[in-house]
Design an enzyme around this catalytic site. Sequence first.
Site, PDB file in Angstrom:
ATOM      1  N   GLU A 188       0.823  -1.223   0.000  1.00 45.47           N
ATOM      2  CA  GLU A 188       0.000   0.000   0.000  1.00 45.47           C
ATOM      3  C   GLU A 188       0.850   1.263   0.000  1.00 45.47           C
ATOM      4  OE1 GLU A 188      -2.804  -0.235   3.279  1.00 45.47           O
ATOM      5  OE2 GLU A 188      -4.202  -1.299   1.979  1.00 45.47           O
ATOM      6  N   GLU A 256      -6.981  -7.443  -0.739  1.00 38.58           N
ATOM      7  CA  GLU A 256      -7.487  -7.445   0.641  1.00 38.58           C
ATOM      8  C   GLU A 256      -8.971  -7.113   0.651  1.00 38.58           C
ATOM      9  OE1 GLU A 256      -5.297  -5.086   3.497  1.00 38.58           O
ATOM     10  OE2 GLU A 256      -3.373  -5.719   2.650  1.00 38.58           O
TER      11      GLU A 256
HETATM   12  C1  GAL Z   1      -4.430  -2.577   5.082  1.00 40.46           C
HETATM   13  C2  GAL Z   1      -3.067  -3.225   5.237  1.00 40.46           C
HETATM   14  C3  GAL Z   1      -3.184  -4.556   5.974  1.00 40.46           C
HETATM   15  C4  GAL Z   1      -4.016  -4.386   7.212  1.00 40.46           C
HETATM   16  C5  GAL Z   1      -5.367  -3.829   6.831  1.00 40.46           C
HETATM   17  C6  GAL Z   1      -6.284  -3.594   7.995  1.00 40.46           C
HETATM   18  O1  GAL Z   1      -4.305  -1.240   4.837  1.00 40.46           O
HETATM   19  O2  GAL Z   1      -2.487  -3.445   3.986  1.00 40.46           O
HETATM   20  O3  GAL Z   1      -1.907  -5.013   6.289  1.00 40.46           O
HETATM   21  O4  GAL Z   1      -3.349  -3.532   8.072  1.00 40.46           O
HETATM   22  O5  GAL Z   1      -5.195  -2.581   6.244  1.00 40.46           O
HETATM   23  O6  GAL Z   1      -6.510  -4.752   8.676  1.00 40.46           O
END
Ligand code: GAL
Length: 831
Positions: A188, A256
């Site tokens: 990110e 994600e």
């Molecule tokens: C994203 C990040 C993950 C985790 C998630 C929230 O921004 O890439 O590693 O932190 O947020 O759980």
Amino acid sequence: MNTTTMCSLKFIALALILCAATFNLSADAADVSYDARALKIDGQRRIIISGSIHYPRSTPEMWPSLIKKAKEGGLNAIETYVFWNAHEPLYRQYDFSGNLDLLRFLKVIQDEGLYAILRIGPYVCAEWNYGGFPVWLNSIPDMTFRTENDAFMYQMKNFTTLIVDKVKEANLFASEGGPIILAQIENEYGNVIGSYGNDGKSYMNWCANFAETLDIGVPWIMCQESDAPPSMINTCNGWYCDQFSPNSNIPKMWTENWSGWYKNWGGKDPHRTAEDLAFAVARFFQYGGTLQNYYMYHGGTNFGRTAGGPYITTSYDYDAPLDEYGNLNQPKWGHLKKLHSLIMSMEKILTYGKATNKDYGGMMSSTVFEYNGTRVCFLGNANNRDAKTINFEGKSYTTPAWSVSILPDCVNVVYNTAEVNTQKSVMVKKLPLEAAPKRHYDLEWLWRSEHIEHLKTSVENSGPLKGVTYANQLLDQKLAANDTSDYLWYMTSVDINEDDPIWGEEVTVSVQCDCQILHVFFNGKHIGSKWVTNGQYNFLFERNAKLKLGTNSLSLLSVTVGLQNYGAHFDKANNGILGPVKLVAPNSLEKDLTSNKWAYKVGLNGLERRLQEVDIKHKRKWHPNVPFDRMFVWYKTTFKTPKGEDPVVLDLWGLGKGTAWVNGHDIGRYWPSFVADDNGCVSFCDYRGAYTGSKCLTNCGKSSQRWYHVPRSFLNDEDNTLVLFEEFGGNPTFISVQTVTMKSASAHAYEGNSLELSCQGRVISKVNFASFGNGTYGSLHKGSCHSPNSLSVVKQACIGKESCSIDASEQTFGPSSCDAPMKSLAVEVQC
Ligand code: GAL
């Protein structure tokens, strides 16, 4: 065959073996590439449905069953980050043992026949301590993290190369016959790149070029990085990614999909409904997505000091499809499983078909995929209030609010994301059967106190003391303690004589702190403590103390509760006591101690003496008659391993804050006394409308984390030792050892369908409710009519079995005497 021919044949065979070894040729090597539509494996476009399971957040003993359940849940890939500070806690000292055995984890994935996605980072965020960075990086001269900085890039390169080499050696990339089909560099970075100026952009390009040089034979991804160079697949992270459009010639991938959310100390339990999660997934595929990964599929536990934040709880349950302990989180797991199997059944058409989208206004849409004369269709209703009827290809369909209907033949709806036909399971924590007759677990407790560090003489004359370092300034805790402990003592002294302008009976000790928790001792006496409760990690501590003539000692204990893991320049966030530290007299005259000589001591005395270890013989004895509500106390007891296979938890209700060890394993920080505030919870969660981490909260007014997971592999066959360091003060006699079991399961099915129930390995002991009739679908209430045989039929079918399946029909239940056009069956059983 003459000897010469034999020899030459042998030679050819040997040469082939050598050649295969040199080029890592393997019969199973897969070619992974991609085009604008999808990832291609051996030239075929594929749908990838993946889930995150972070190996250090469970144990090697749990991995096979977690991964098996992921596969049964319809996933074909598992994703994990790689955790740099866990593997290289000290400069060039590596640890890949136990639950850090990355290669073993990848092999378990491979053994299950799943793909793997390896997000190396090595910055990971992940609510992990310091985002995965080793704190020792700060001791390297001219170091600036995550930007074009030679020192940083050198270290990042070193670790990333080490991981890639290990993985290559074990032939784990798909190009070598292994499961890994994708790898990630950075994490990110696009979210923060702006704060790093031109150097940020150069760093990002460097990351991409460096990754390419590693020659892993599978594509690289960069998540949340819209200006990633063309050689990198830029992907989306978030609760919804259906509107994401990747760079040109890049397939639409969602690295994600947040299946729930994480929890802070003092926070509430987040819940993302199965309906909404399925909606997000179905919409993503409707709009051309071809790879999605649940973050998390199993969240697990932040053992030891691995939680980041600050203030991330030890539980990292995440409301993921598999709960913290590895149980199916139902109906989420099952509702998604059905969706996965449907999506996978349409793999060819979704990845090769021509998609035609139609917008009907009012947030209604349809998408038709067509390939070689076959079609599949999606009907979407993104309206967050009302069900809508849509006239699609001459037929009218009612689509519930905030839902997607899937019609694999473009005529019949076989799945709607808002209609959950999977059982809901209720999990409970309870005393194991063998302990249940007693009210408590009858643990016998011993105790001893933790030493309070303070200077006995003036700081100018003191030392050198064992394990103590000195500086004429206040140091950042990260730098002074190097993240080897949560605890850092800052000690100084002040000599007062009668002429001193601040001399008097009383002073105010004033400490400006970039602290999470601060305990203050003046002349060896605790005068007060303060900790953050509002998410602002700094405060002013002020408390009166008795001054004396001669040497007065001031000991400040600063406690970290996980280092920050996210944000531009997060690594630079202050930690600990940076001052000013002052003594202020009632007449407002003050003595500034900020630039005094300070003595530093890292960690707890009890840990130095290894009180948490079972086999160490301690010179000083532990005492009976444990004190309650006393700070800085070590408690110890033994307990029996609960019988059976159910996951084991400690109910630590009654304790303040501290750390717990079972048989020497650090099960993490505990803080059951930190109660979530009373506001913002719901008794009914409306799945409709966009989810955020503050929607659908429960647990208001209750301990933010009361139960602590003890993986079964940490336990002995019979007796176990539990050691606690209690920092705030509490009462250990309320503690009990419990197991997590399924209490009940309920399910619903419309007439014509079958209702499935399972107690996940336990036997169904009772039918609490059964009604085939016109009750409201989804509720456990009888309607105005129902079949009188409902209960007896269900009892007959289910009692004494681990699972049962019942047809919701008059054939099974006999006449219901209901005129309702759509009858349904509702059942609740006890496990
Ligand atoms: C994203 C990040 C993950 C985790 C998630 C929230 O921004 O890439 O590693 O932190 O947020 O759980």
